[in-house]
Design an enzyme around this catalytic site. Structure first.
Site, PDB file in Angstrom:
ATOM      1  N   LYS A  81       0.839  -1.204   0.000  1.00 27.55           N
ATOM      2  CA  LYS A  81       0.000   0.000   0.000  1.00 27.55           C
ATOM      3  C   LYS A  81       0.870   1.249   0.000  1.00 27.55           C
ATOM      4  O   LYS A  81       1.871   1.328   0.733  1.00 27.55           O
ATOM      5  CB  LYS A  81      -0.908  -0.024   1.229  1.00 27.55           C
ATOM      6  CG  LYS A  81      -1.879   1.140   1.329  1.00 27.55           C
ATOM      7  CD  LYS A  81      -2.747   0.995   2.572  1.00 27.55           C
ATOM      8  CE  LYS A  81      -3.723   2.135   2.740  1.00 27.55           C
ATOM      9  NZ  LYS A  81      -4.568   1.968   3.941  1.00 27.55           N
ATOM     10  N   SER A 156      -9.184   2.781   2.765  1.00 31.15           N
ATOM     11  CA  SER A 156      -8.165   3.384   1.929  1.00 31.15           C
ATOM     12  C   SER A 156      -7.229   2.368   1.267  1.00 31.15           C
ATOM     13  O   SER A 156      -6.401   2.734   0.435  1.00 31.15           O
ATOM     14  CB  SER A 156      -7.324   4.360   2.757  1.00 31.15           C
ATOM     15  OG  SER A 156      -6.626   3.684   3.796  1.00 31.15           O
ATOM     16  N   SER A 180     -10.055   0.745   6.995  1.00 32.31           N
ATOM     17  CA  SER A 180      -9.371   0.734   5.698  1.00 32.31           C
ATOM     18  C   SER A 180      -8.827  -0.613   5.263  1.00 32.31           C
ATOM     19  O   SER A 180      -8.364  -0.746   4.126  1.00 32.31           O
ATOM     20  CB  SER A 180      -8.246   1.772   5.690  1.00 32.31           C
ATOM     21  OG  SER A 180      -8.782   3.070   5.699  1.00 32.31           O
TER      22      SER A 180
END
Length: 474
Positions: A81, A156, A180
């Site tokens: 990520k 996210s 997230s």
């Protein structure tokens, strides 16, 4: 890469590499080839280290040929990520002012995965500083859900979830400050685990994450891979003073040790949320199936929890402003509109308000603690709706009923960031328009083993064996 290989679990791929049935070089090449074909539709990966990955695969093949131990994740490609450092690639945080910030070192989590034999393929997309529940930013644009390209994979960790659900990589790193990990896992039908706060170390960061609700965890296509991920990355690290000591056991080793006599609670709303009828239908079917699989009754509980949605958002905004305030002012025109609005909110929050929000947080902690004096496991919907439009905005209603607060679009996830409890999401079924629906499992602090055991029991009766084959012909 054929679909059988593209959607094979990480532990299966690693086993084949260790037995010399699958070359890590061939696996990396097949992964890069599939990313080249599929990623333009998804926008899951935003940076690749193709040559470095190939070199690492060749080096791993040489080690195997010499009879050396290649590690428990031997040759497994994974995504990182873009809020987390991977040496040699930019950590942009999805933010224009950071677009050229190249990481000098790996985060602890990434370094531990690589030491276990996994091969980092590249960075996955994220909203600016992980700020929204859909994945879109001014550098890389919109990430799309492989089940329906017009919908979001969530945020996210949306790039990581799209990469996993789309068959680009079998696992990816993720982080969860308000949902997230669980939001994108729910929207893409993947398995997502938010461990107890501190279970997986954060950092070291050249740009330190100050938010005290964030836990790192895996996004995978099966429960065993999440347990293996945790085996590799969990344990104390001096760069993170909040990190917990090693558990002293293997989560994979405990997967089949599900205890009997579990006390299970189900809350359909937490006392304040609204849920779309098709989502609630699938969740309640899932609750029934899980109760039967565990051989235990599930109690619907009336507990109304303190809604800490605004407190959670305000505390995060306060910490973001403390961290980014000077940079915000010198690069003001470069920030996304939603993100800058949140940072500006943080600038207006007073010490008295921080005290008020923290008291609400403590009240919630007491309420959840009371539930866990009576029960071992709490079940809820993961989210009130199925995935919404890829570019946003967040839904403002469920089943035609407006939310009382905009934050109620993620009403079931943020409470357990404020309390630090471990939580996971499994695929409960599909909405009326064919999108995944999630069932959230919450356990007492430190009980990731129980979450993984229950999720594995779920997986046996409801295996995650259907994945999107999109785009067609790819």
């Amino acid at each position: 890469m054929n679909d059988d290989l593209a959607f094979a679990p990480a532990h299966v791929l690693a086993g084949a590499v260790r037995r010399r049935e699958l070359s890590p070089v061939a696996l990396v090449e097949a992964t890069l080839e599939r990313i080249a074909r599929i990623n333009p539709a998804l926008n899951a990966f935003v940076a690749l280290r193709a040559d470095a990955a190939r070199a690492e695969a060749r080096a791993l093949a040489d080690r195997i040929a010499r009879g050396e131990d290649p590690g428990p994740l031997a040759g497994v490609p994974f995504g990182v990520k873009d809020l987390e450092d991977l040496a040699g690639l930019p950590t942009t945080h999805g933010s224009v002012p950071f677009r050229s910030h190249v990481a000098k070192t790996d985060s602890t989590q990434v370094a531990r995965l690589r030491r276990a034999g996994a091969i980092a393929i590249g960075k996955t997309n994220t909203p600016e500083f992980g700020y929204t529940a859909f994945t879109k930013n001014r550098i890389f644009g919109v990430t799309r859900n492989p089940w329906n390209l017009e919908r979001t994979p969530g945020g996210s960790s949306g790039g990581s979830a799209a990469a996993v659900a789309g068959g680009l990589v079998p696992l990816a790193t993720a982080s969860d400050g308000g949902g997230s990990v669980r939001i994108p896992a729910c929207y893409t039908g993947a398995f997502g685990l938010k461990p107890t706060f501190g279970r997986v170390p954060r950092g070291p960061f050249e740009f330190r994450d100050w938010i005290d609700t964030v836990s790192y965890g895996p996004l995978t296509r099966c429960v065993t891979d999440a347990a293996l991920f945790l085996d590799v990355v969990a344990g104390y690290d001096p760069h993170d003073p909040d990190s917990l000591p090693a558990a002293g056991y293997s989560w994979v080793g405990r997967l089949d040790e599900l205890p009997g006599g579990l006390r299970i609670a189900y809350s359909p709303t937490l006392g304040y949320a609204r849920v779309a009828p098709d989502v609630r239908r699938e969740v309640e079917r899932g609750v029934e199936v899980l109760g039967k699989a565990l051989g235990r009754p599930v109690d619907a509980i009336p507990d109304r929890l303190t809604d800490v949605g605004f407190a959670w958002a305000a505390l995060n905004a306060f910490q973001l402003h403390a961290q980014l305030g000077p940079i915000v002012e010198t690069h003001r025109s470069e920030w996304g509109r939603g993100f800058i609005t949140g940072v500006d909110l943080g600038a207006r929050i007073t010490a008295a308000q921080v005290g008020q929000y923290q008291r609400q947080r403590l009240q919630l902690i007491e309420e959840v603690a009371a539930i866990f004096t009576r029960y071992d496991l709490l079940l809820t919907p993961t989210l009130p709706t199925a995935a919404f439009a890829a570019g946003g905005p967040l839904p403002d209603s469920a089943g035609g009923e407006p939310f009382e607060s905009p934050i109620h679009a993620v009403a079931f996830t943020y409470p357990f960031n404020m309390t630090g409890h471990p939580a996971a999401t499994v695929r409960a079924g599909f909405s009326d328009d064919g999108l995944p629906v999630g069932l959230q499992l919450v356990a007492e602090h430190g009980r990731e083993d129980l979450l993984l055991q229950v999720a594995r029991a779920w997986e046996r009766v409801r295996p995650f064996d259907e994945w999107p084959r999109l785009p067609r012909g790819a």
